[in-house]
Design an enzyme around this catalytic site. Structure first.
Site, mmCIF file in Angstrom:
data_model
loop_
_atom_site.group_PDB
_atom_site.id
_atom_site.type_symbol
_atom_site.label_atom_id
_atom_site.label_comp_id
_atom_site.label_asym_id
_atom_site.label_seq_id
_atom_site.Cartn_x
_atom_site.Cartn_y
_atom_site.Cartn_z
ATOM 1 N N ASP A 289 0.802 -1.228 0.000
ATOM 2 C CA ASP A 289 0.000 0.000 0.000
ATOM 3 C C ASP A 289 0.836 1.280 0.000
ATOM 4 O OD1 ASP A 289 0.688 -0.954 2.592
ATOM 5 O OD2 ASP A 289 -0.802 0.342 3.540
ATOM 6 N N GLU B 225 -0.629 -2.147 5.193
ATOM 7 C CA GLU B 225 0.315 -2.083 6.318
ATOM 8 C C GLU B 225 0.196 -0.760 7.060
ATOM 9 O OE1 GLU B 225 3.307 -1.450 9.005
ATOM 10 O OE2 GLU B 225 3.239 -0.222 7.199
ATOM 11 N N GLU B 226 -0.117 0.302 6.308
ATOM 12 C CA GLU B 226 -0.191 1.630 6.935
ATOM 13 C C GLU B 226 -1.443 1.781 7.806
ATOM 14 O OE1 GLU B 226 2.197 3.695 6.893
ATOM 15 O OE2 GLU B 226 3.417 3.220 5.135
ATOM 16 N N HIS C 198 7.563 8.699 4.353
ATOM 17 C CA HIS C 198 6.369 9.469 4.736
ATOM 18 C C HIS C 198 6.528 10.965 4.463
ATOM 19 C CE1 HIS C 198 4.051 6.335 7.326
ATOM 20 N NE2 HIS C 198 4.917 5.719 6.537
HETATM 21 ZN ZN LIG Z 1 4.933 3.722 6.360
HETATM 22 ZN ZN LIG Z 2 6.339 1.007 5.451
#
Ligand SMILES: [Zn+2]
Ligand SMILES: [Zn+2]
Length: 429
Positions: free
Chosen positions: A108, A166-167, A397
């Site tokens: 993702d 995962e986020e 990020h």
């Molecule tokens: Zn991340």
């Molecule tokens: Zn990551």
């Protein structure tokens, strides 16, 4: 404090930080892996750029998942789709008997507008692979392709897990590692060990970082609501001021860390948002606070929730207020099984060179790979993707994040060797 932590870290990493020996002669298998990884270079770059241009948010990885499944089927693997929404699981049976090992990649992207001007810039407004999951997915596909090419000599079975979200899934949805495990990603066949990697911007390409034991923190979101009683702002004695109580609570929660937890145990209690009241001359009857708790120990994690409740019970009752406290679990402690780390690191050193395999201190960020490690022994390590000379330094990020694509071949070579090394070692037992 700094010395204490440095001492703790030195103790954690000491067994694996000894540098030794000069260049080692590669084995026939290591030579074959290096050549095969090198031959995939152009297709790895093309695949990563394709994923990078078409990022998808958590639990919306329809295209990525479809491409992953198509590529795995084209390799002749047995593929299961729809595991934990867009999750894909594939199994490669080697030509010789041996154990089962799993490799996991996440797929993702993040709701971040890409700002860098690159030929593979995201074409999806407001969405970017800012955590390198495009690299993880590409590397794992590369490992699958490489290992299929040497299937006959593989002693055992490799399970490939491609994970969505995962986020963190969108509000109100399940997703990520927990949902994949719930939907049997680690069963039939059940792996004896699991490996995963994550890009790291502050590690130069060509190096990797690792931890034995705790690598990343548990992450629990908390939502605290303080209930008081409204009154005119000029007559506070007629109400219960939730703002004053909240202020006391914010300060007191910090003593859970500073006065009630072993000083040798890393712990963060952060109140990240606070909202309450509706007018300057009204005593507020409700304040809502949100925050995060991070630790490197599951027992500290459990203690903190109890200590927070005790503290809040005392403070709110002293003022005649009440509270609700709710925890949402985001990730467990990413805990690398020390025995698995110890037996894997020599292969990493052989592949990359002693000086490029770096024991690192744990971090208080979190990763849902931790949930697989609660079921099977695991090792999650960090792939260097930074390159100061090329100006590739932005952190994950961020809108500027990018990777040195040389890391793709390195990642495939490293993970393939790690998997083969595990199988060869345990097939002999
Ligand atoms: Zn991340
Ligand atoms: Zn990551």
């Amino acid at each position: 404090m700094r010395h204490a932590i440095a001492g703790l870290l030195a103790a954690l990493i000491a067994p694996f930080s000894v540098q030794s020996g000069g260049p080692v002669e590669p084995t026939a298998r290591e030579r074959a892996v290096a050549a095969a990884a090198e031959s995939l270079r152009a297709s790895l770059v093309a695949q990563r750029r394709d994923f990078h241009m078409h990022p998808e948010l958590s639990n919306r990885e329809e295209r990525t998942s479809r491409i992953v499944a198509e590529r795995l089927r084209a390799l002749g693997l047995e593929v299961t789709t729809g595991v934990g929404k867009y999750g894909v699981v594939a199994v490669l049976e080697g030509g010789r008997p041996g154990p089962i090992v799993a490799v996991r990649a996440d797929m993702d992207a993040l709701p971040i507008q890409e700002t860098i001007d690159v030929p593979y810039k995201s074409v999806v407004p407001g969405v970017k692979h800012a955590c390198g999951h495009d690299v993880h997915t590409t590397v794992e596909l590369g490992v699958a392709e490489l290992l299929v090419g040497m299937r006959d000599r593989i002693p055992g079975t490799v399970k490939f897990i491609f994970q969505p979200a995962e986020e963190g899934p969108p509000e109100g949805e399940e997703g990520g590692a927990r949902l994949m495990i719930k939907e049997h990603a680690l069963e039939s066949p059940h792996p004896a060990a699991i490996f995963g990697l994550h890009v790291m911007a502050d590690l130069e390409v060509g190096t990797i970082g690792y931890n034995s034991g705790p690598a990343m923190a548990s992450s629990d979101k908390f939502i605290l609501t303080i209930h008081g009683k409204k009154a005119h702002g000029a007559f506070p004695q007629g109400g219960v001021d939730a703002v004053v109580v909240a202020a006391e609570c914010v300060s007191a929660l910090q003593t859970v860390r500073s006065r009630r937890t072993d000083t040798m145990e890393p712990l963060v209690v952060t109140v990240g948002s606070i909202h309450g009241g509706n007018r300057f001359n009204i005593i507020a009857d409700e304040v809502r606070l949100e925050g995060t708790v991070r630790t490197l120990s599951e027992s500290v994690r459990a203690d903190v929730q109890r200590l927070m409740r005790e503290t809040l019970t005392g403070i709110t009752s002293a003022y005649g207020a009440t509270f609700d406290l709710k925890f949402d679990e985001n990730a467990a402690v990413t805990y690398n099984e020390p025995a698995l780390v110890a037996e894997t690191v020599p292969q990493m050193r052989r592949t990359l060179g002693d000086a490029n395999v770096l024991a690192r201190p744990p971090r208080m960020v979190a990763e849902d790979f931790s949930y697989y490690e609660q079921v099977v022994p695991g090792f999650f390590f960090f792939l260097g993707v930074g390159n100061k000379a090329k100006g590739i330094t932005a952190m994950v990020h961020t809108a500027e994040f990018d990777v040195d694509e040389e890391s793709l071949v390195i990642g495939v070579k490293l993970m393939s060797n790690v998997v083969l090394d595990y199988l060869e070692r345990h097939a002999r037992e």
